[in-house]
Motif scaffolding. Structure first.
Motif, PDB file in Angstrom:
ATOM      1  N   ASN A  33      41.574  12.455  28.108  1.00  0.00           N
ATOM      2  CA  ASN A  33      41.950  12.516  26.701  1.00  0.00           C
ATOM      3  C   ASN A  33      40.830  12.087  25.751  1.00  0.00           C
ATOM      4  OD1 ASN A  33      44.607  13.544  26.958  1.00  0.00           O
ATOM      5  ND2 ASN A  33      45.319  11.500  27.574  1.00  0.00           N
ATOM      6  N   TYR A  35      37.160  13.367  24.175  1.00  0.00           N
ATOM      7  CA  TYR A  35      36.422  14.608  24.009  1.00  0.00           C
ATOM      8  C   TYR A  35      34.938  14.441  24.311  1.00  0.00           C
ATOM      9  CZ  TYR A  35      40.183  17.152  21.613  1.00  0.00           C
ATOM     10  OH  TYR A  35      41.342  17.799  21.303  1.00  0.00           O
ATOM     11  N   ILE A  50      35.483  19.553  23.758  1.00  0.00           N
ATOM     12  CA  ILE A  50      36.348  19.884  24.886  1.00  0.00           C
ATOM     13  C   ILE A  50      36.735  18.604  25.607  1.00  0.00           C
ATOM     14  CG2 ILE A  50      34.405  20.206  26.466  1.00  0.00           C
ATOM     15  CD1 ILE A  50      35.947  22.508  27.755  1.00  0.00           C
ATOM     16  N   LYS A  51      37.932  18.622  26.191  1.00  0.00           N
ATOM     17  CA  LYS A  51      38.363  17.471  26.982  1.00  0.00           C
ATOM     18  C   LYS A  51      39.294  17.936  28.089  1.00  0.00           C
ATOM     19  CE  LYS A  51      42.633  16.168  24.569  1.00  0.00           C
ATOM     20  NZ  LYS A  51      43.341  15.103  23.837  1.00  0.00           N
ATOM     21  N   ASN A  53      42.901  16.737  29.584  1.00  0.00           N
ATOM     22  CA  ASN A  53      43.974  15.800  29.283  1.00  0.00           C
ATOM     23  C   ASN A  53      44.575  15.210  30.558  1.00  0.00           C
ATOM     24  OD1 ASN A  53      45.682  17.756  30.347  1.00  0.00           O
ATOM     25  ND2 ASN A  53      46.441  18.446  28.367  1.00  0.00           N
ATOM     26  N   GLN A  57      44.463  19.659  32.147  1.00  0.00           N
ATOM     27  CA  GLN A  57      44.339  20.889  31.382  1.00  0.00           C
ATOM     28  C   GLN A  57      43.130  20.795  30.458  1.00  0.00           C
ATOM     29  OE1 GLN A  57      48.217  20.708  29.570  1.00  0.00           O
ATOM     30  NE2 GLN A  57      49.045  22.254  30.937  1.00  0.00           N
ATOM     31  N   VAL A  59      41.323  21.264  27.100  1.00  0.00           N
ATOM     32  CA  VAL A  59      41.758  21.304  25.706  1.00  0.00           C
ATOM     33  C   VAL A  59      40.533  21.426  24.816  1.00  0.00           C
ATOM     34  CG1 VAL A  59      43.003  20.094  23.883  1.00  0.00           C
ATOM     35  CG2 VAL A  59      43.749  19.868  26.261  1.00  0.00           C
ATOM     36  N   LEU A  60      40.570  22.353  23.870  1.00  0.00           N
ATOM     37  CA  LEU A  60      39.474  22.536  22.927  1.00  0.00           C
ATOM     38  C   LEU A  60      39.747  21.742  21.659  1.00  0.00           C
ATOM     39  CD1 LEU A  60      38.873  26.393  23.266  1.00  0.00           C
ATOM     40  CD2 LEU A  60      37.751  24.531  24.493  1.00  0.00           C
ATOM     41  N   THR A  90      51.658  31.361  27.996  1.00  0.00           N
ATOM     42  CA  THR A  90      52.044  29.968  27.738  1.00  0.00           C
ATOM     43  C   THR A  90      52.900  29.448  28.883  1.00  0.00           C
ATOM     44  OG1 THR A  90      54.070  30.579  26.537  1.00  0.00           O
ATOM     45  CG2 THR A  90      52.036  30.391  25.247  1.00  0.00           C
TER      46      THR A  90
END
Length: 288
Positions: A33, A35, A50-51, A53, A57, A59-60, A90
């Motif tokens: 979580n 970045y 970007i990271k 989580n 997943q 995440v941008l 999704t």
């Protein structure tokens, strides 16, 4: 323990923040979580990139833009293993929208060419394996459903052709051959091709188990403009339409072939005009 090890590993790479990334062989290691960030253009802060989580997943931190001119190409992507085998999905998650007029995908594109056709969205599905009457290839599948009582209006598909929509600049079209059409449907088959099945350019169906109290029909035509038009239907047959109407299942329903009527009637079709039941009389060849 894993987080402690990650924290220790972060120490040597901490200097990367605010420095030129090109001098590093590897990007920094971040905790869940957090970045990976880069210095912004003004040099006054950082931009989240970007990271990963807590659910592993990616995440941008913002919108995704192609770095060079060209399309985003999915030709090398293997479809997912979910039931629907999607390329973009999704999964089983419903993404909630609350803003008025919101949408899941929005493309504002204009066409500057002088010839040919243009489409903002072009979807094509192709059958590459033999099938039976129980399967099908669908180019676009749209469904508007509800998850609550007293749901809003549901429209599975809306088609608008707006050459001069209300509230915008008035447009003039002097080309008499110009066509404006909200929905166009076509079946295309070469003259030498064969088919033992059925062709319908338009199919309207219903699977309702009970009718709506106010009104239930297969189709409704309405005119909510401000001027009278030429009519409800116009048919161009080109000498190749032998029938105006083919009723496959005459009874029971709106077709009556017996009862009180003129002596030479063949059948009558039930209609309603301003709420009054009436009939359109049809004659067989022998009774005409």
């Amino acid at each position: 323990m894993k987080h402690l090890v990650d924290w220790v590993r972060r120490g040597p790479s901490k200097y990367w923040y605010g420095q030129d990334p090109s001098v590093l062989e590897l990007p920094p290691i971040v905790l869940n979580n957090e970045y990976i960030a880069a210095v912004n253009a003004a040099g006054t802060g950082v931009v989240n990139l970007i990271k990963a989580n807590a659910s592993d997943q990616v995440v941008l931190g913002g919108p995704l833009y192609p770095g060079t001119a060209g399309a985003i190409n999915f030709s090398g992507v293997t479809p997912s293993t979910e039931t629907s085998g999607s390329l973009i999905t999704t999964g089983s998650t419903w993404v909630a929208h609350s803003a008025v007029g919101s949408c899941a995908a929005k493309l504002l594109c204009s066409y500057t060419g002088a010839t040919g056709d243009y489409a903002t969205l072009r979807i094509r599905a192709r059958a590459d394996a033999a099938g039976s009457g129980g399967n099908g290839v669908v180019a676009g599948n749209f469904s508007a459903s509800c998850n609550l009582n007293n749901y809003p209006n549901l429209y599975a598909v809306q088609g608008y052709a707006q050459p001069s929509p209300v509230g915008t600049t008035v447009r003039t079209q002097s080309d008499a051959s110009n066509i404006v059409c909200g929905v166009y449907s076509c079946v295309d088959r070469q003259a030498t091709a064969t088919s033992s099945g059925k062709d319908w350019s338009l199919w309207v169906d219903t699977h309702v188990g009970t009718k709506a109290t106010a009104s239930t029909y297969l189709a409704r035509f309405s005119h909510n403009g401000t001027v009278a038009i030429d009519g409800l239907w116009t048919v161009y047959g080109g000498g190749r339409l032998p029938l105006l109407l083919n009723i496959e299942d005459a009874t029971p329903g709106f077709v009556t072939t017996s009862g009180t009527a003129p002596s030479n009637f063949g059948a009558r079709l039930a209609i309603s005009i301003n709420g009054t039941p009436m009939w359109v009389t049809a004659y067989t060849t022998s009774n005409a």
